[in-house]
Scaffold this motif. Structure first.
Motif, mmCIF file in Angstrom:
data_model
loop_
_atom_site.group_PDB
_atom_site.id
_atom_site.type_symbol
_atom_site.label_atom_id
_atom_site.label_comp_id
_atom_site.label_asym_id
_atom_site.label_seq_id
_atom_site.Cartn_x
_atom_site.Cartn_y
_atom_site.Cartn_z
ATOM 1 N N GLU A 1 0.930 -1.117 -0.164
ATOM 2 C CA GLU A 1 -0.190 0.201 -0.262
ATOM 3 C C GLU A 1 0.749 1.048 0.121
ATOM 4 O OE1 GLU A 1 -3.128 0.159 2.783
ATOM 5 O OE2 GLU A 1 -4.004 -1.201 1.596
ATOM 6 N N VAL A 2 0.324 2.361 -0.482
ATOM 7 C CA VAL A 2 1.639 3.545 -0.660
ATOM 8 C C VAL A 2 0.012 4.572 -1.301
ATOM 9 C CG1 VAL A 2 3.299 2.367 -1.960
ATOM 10 C CG2 VAL A 2 1.230 3.349 -3.461
ATOM 11 N N ASP A 3 0.049 5.535 0.065
ATOM 12 C CA ASP A 3 -0.095 7.087 -0.034
ATOM 13 C C ASP A 3 0.590 7.751 -0.704
ATOM 14 O OD1 ASP A 3 -2.071 5.965 1.800
ATOM 15 O OD2 ASP A 3 -0.841 6.809 2.955
ATOM 16 N N ALA A 4 -0.005 8.322 -2.714
ATOM 17 C CA ALA A 4 0.202 8.961 -3.341
ATOM 18 C C ALA A 4 -0.573 9.688 -4.307
ATOM 19 C CB ALA A 4 1.623 8.392 -4.438
ATOM 20 N N ASP A 5 0.008 10.713 -4.774
ATOM 21 C CA ASP A 5 -1.073 11.671 -5.513
ATOM 22 C C ASP A 5 -0.878 10.687 -7.678
ATOM 23 O OD1 ASP A 5 -1.957 14.185 -4.380
ATOM 24 O OD2 ASP A 5 0.587 14.777 -5.131
ATOM 25 N N PRO A 6 -1.967 10.552 -7.696
ATOM 26 C CA PRO A 6 -2.602 9.434 -9.045
ATOM 27 C C PRO A 6 -1.474 10.008 -10.033
ATOM 28 C CG PRO A 6 -4.018 10.878 -8.273
ATOM 29 C CD PRO A 6 -3.819 11.103 -7.538
ATOM 30 N N ASP A 7 -0.794 11.185 -9.986
ATOM 31 C CA ASP A 7 0.246 11.141 -11.428
ATOM 32 C C ASP A 7 1.652 11.185 -11.060
ATOM 33 O OD1 ASP A 7 0.236 12.702 -9.599
ATOM 34 O OD2 ASP A 7 0.332 14.609 -11.421
ATOM 35 N N THR A 8 1.915 10.430 -9.751
ATOM 36 C CA THR A 8 3.166 10.346 -9.145
ATOM 37 C C THR A 8 3.712 9.068 -9.647
ATOM 38 O OG1 THR A 8 2.510 10.902 -6.903
ATOM 39 C CG2 THR A 8 4.696 9.886 -6.903
ATOM 40 N N ARG B 1 11.500 3.563 -5.399
ATOM 41 C CA ARG B 1 11.932 4.543 -4.732
ATOM 42 C C ARG B 1 11.786 5.200 -3.824
ATOM 43 N NH1 ARG B 1 16.842 4.402 -6.879
ATOM 44 N NH2 ARG B 1 17.885 6.980 -5.289
ATOM 45 N N ASP B 2 11.525 6.078 -3.539
ATOM 46 C CA ASP B 2 10.966 6.460 -2.258
ATOM 47 C C ASP B 2 9.618 6.168 -1.230
ATOM 48 O OD1 ASP B 2 13.062 8.721 -3.503
ATOM 49 O OD2 ASP B 2 10.815 10.389 -4.217
ATOM 50 N N HIS B 3 8.675 5.703 -1.669
ATOM 51 C CA HIS B 3 7.510 4.732 -0.810
ATOM 52 C C HIS B 3 7.595 3.883 -0.442
ATOM 53 C CE1 HIS B 3 4.424 8.302 -1.560
ATOM 54 N NE2 HIS B 3 5.169 8.169 -2.726
ATOM 55 N N LEU B 4 8.579 2.949 -1.083
ATOM 56 C CA LEU B 4 8.822 1.325 -0.978
ATOM 57 C C LEU B 4 10.793 0.892 -0.667
ATOM 58 C CD1 LEU B 4 6.301 0.244 -3.695
ATOM 59 C CD2 LEU B 4 6.453 0.277 -0.851
ATOM 60 N N GLY B 5 11.197 1.917 -1.072
ATOM 61 C CA GLY B 5 12.446 1.848 -0.649
ATOM 62 C C GLY B 5 13.483 0.579 -1.981
ATOM 63 N N LEU B 6 12.544 1.007 -3.148
ATOM 64 C CA LEU B 6 13.635 -0.455 -4.032
ATOM 65 C C LEU B 6 14.029 0.889 -4.489
ATOM 66 C CD1 LEU B 6 10.262 -2.134 -4.502
ATOM 67 C CD2 LEU B 6 11.935 -3.284 -3.059
ATOM 68 N N VAL B 7 15.249 1.250 -4.682
ATOM 69 C CA VAL B 7 16.306 2.391 -5.515
ATOM 70 C C VAL B 7 16.986 1.350 -5.829
ATOM 71 C CG1 VAL B 7 16.383 3.527 -2.840
ATOM 72 C CG2 VAL B 7 18.331 1.859 -3.220
ATOM 73 N N GLY B 8 16.666 0.086 -6.160
ATOM 74 C CA GLY B 8 18.181 -0.375 -7.756
ATOM 75 C C GLY B 8 17.447 0.238 -8.797
ATOM 76 N N THR B 9 16.082 0.959 -9.259
ATOM 77 C CA THR B 9 16.187 0.958 -10.055
ATOM 78 C C THR B 9 15.797 2.864 -9.879
ATOM 79 O OG1 THR B 9 13.860 -0.007 -10.350
ATOM 80 C CG2 THR B 9 13.289 1.972 -11.751
ATOM 81 N N LYS B 10 16.957 3.178 -11.254
ATOM 82 C CA LYS B 10 17.629 4.330 -11.144
ATOM 83 C C LYS B 10 16.762 5.383 -11.307
ATOM 84 C CE LYS B 10 21.115 2.621 -9.464
ATOM 85 N NZ LYS B 10 21.258 2.453 -7.504
ATOM 86 N N TYR B 11 16.898 6.541 -11.407
ATOM 87 C CA TYR B 11 16.933 7.753 -11.765
ATOM 88 C C TYR B 11 17.272 8.286 -12.923
ATOM 89 C CZ TYR B 11 14.944 13.114 -13.601
ATOM 90 O OH TYR B 11 15.026 13.847 -14.572
ATOM 91 N N GLY B 12 17.489 8.318 -14.545
ATOM 92 C CA GLY B 12 18.098 9.046 -15.825
ATOM 93 C C GLY B 12 17.988 10.425 -16.007
ATOM 94 N N CYS B 13 17.149 9.773 -16.676
ATOM 95 C CA CYS B 13 16.144 11.078 -17.455
ATOM 96 C C CYS B 13 14.646 12.189 -16.909
ATOM 97 C CB CYS B 13 16.389 11.047 -18.917
ATOM 98 S SG CYS B 13 15.190 9.834 -19.582
ATOM 99 N N GLY B 14 13.782 10.992 -17.012
ATOM 100 C CA GLY B 14 12.336 11.949 -16.960
ATOM 101 C C GLY B 14 11.455 11.944 -18.027
ATOM 102 N N VAL B 15 11.815 11.525 -18.849
ATOM 103 C CA VAL B 15 11.523 11.416 -20.129
ATOM 104 C C VAL B 15 11.177 9.828 -21.019
ATOM 105 C CG1 VAL B 15 11.507 13.744 -20.062
ATOM 106 C CG2 VAL B 15 12.819 12.188 -21.291
ATOM 107 N N ALA B 16 11.656 9.057 -20.294
ATOM 108 C CA ALA B 16 11.556 7.387 -21.055
ATOM 109 C C ALA B 16 12.381 7.217 -21.833
ATOM 110 C CB ALA B 16 10.329 7.797 -21.121
#
Length: 152
Positions: free
Chosen positions: A14-21, A28-43
């Motif tokens: 269960e996570v509490d977040a805005d639907p567009d998050t 990463r931030d809600h579940l602590g699964l940090v293996g998935t990385k942020y690269g560009c933010g635009v896919a």
């Protein structure tokens, strides 16, 4: 803000977040699964690639509100002991240099092999084309995928 129950790595969470998050930030931030990385933010780079119902998708572009009952697999859920054939082949070929993009590369490669157990060079190139490696380990990535095919 809303509460979502999502299936991540075989567990209901269960996570509490805005639907567009973006799912990337939920992982990463809600579940602590940090293996998935942020690269560009635009896919465009592939660093944030995960599996959504078995298909490789860019988690930076998928809002948590659109997930519904789909199964999410992050790099942490690919195998319990890091012994997925793709992960083992990555080690055998010493693919990572900096390692930043590797989780996304592995997730794209494993999704390819799940759908196509014996891909051609062109099919490998097509499936991996959207994953950028700043270190340029593309030849080792290709060799590792071929090894994973043999060891699967």
């Amino acid at each position: 803000m809303a509460t979502y129950t999502i299936n991540v790595n075989g567990k209901k969470r269960e996570v509490d977040a805005d639907p567009d998050t973006p799912l990337l930030w939920v992982l990463r931030d809600h579940l602590g699964l940090v293996g998935t990385k942020y690269g560009c933010g635009v896919a465009s780079c592939g660093a944030c690639t995960i599996h959504l119902d078995g298909s490789a998708v860019r988690s930076c572009s998928v809002p948590v509100g659109a997930i519904e009952n789909q199964k999410i697999t992050s790099i942490e859920g690919l195998s319990e002991k890091g012994d997925h054939p793709v992960q083992l082949a990555w080690k055998e070929h010493d693919v990572p240099q900096c390692g930043y993009c590797q989780a996304g590369q592995i997730m794209s490669a494993s999704a390819l092999l799940k759908k196509n157990a014996n891909p051609t060079d062109d099919e490998i190139m097509g499936a991996m084309a959207g994953n950028i490696c700043r270190c340029g380990t593309y030849n080792r990535i290709n060799a590792a995928i071929k090894t994973a095919v043999k060891n699967s």
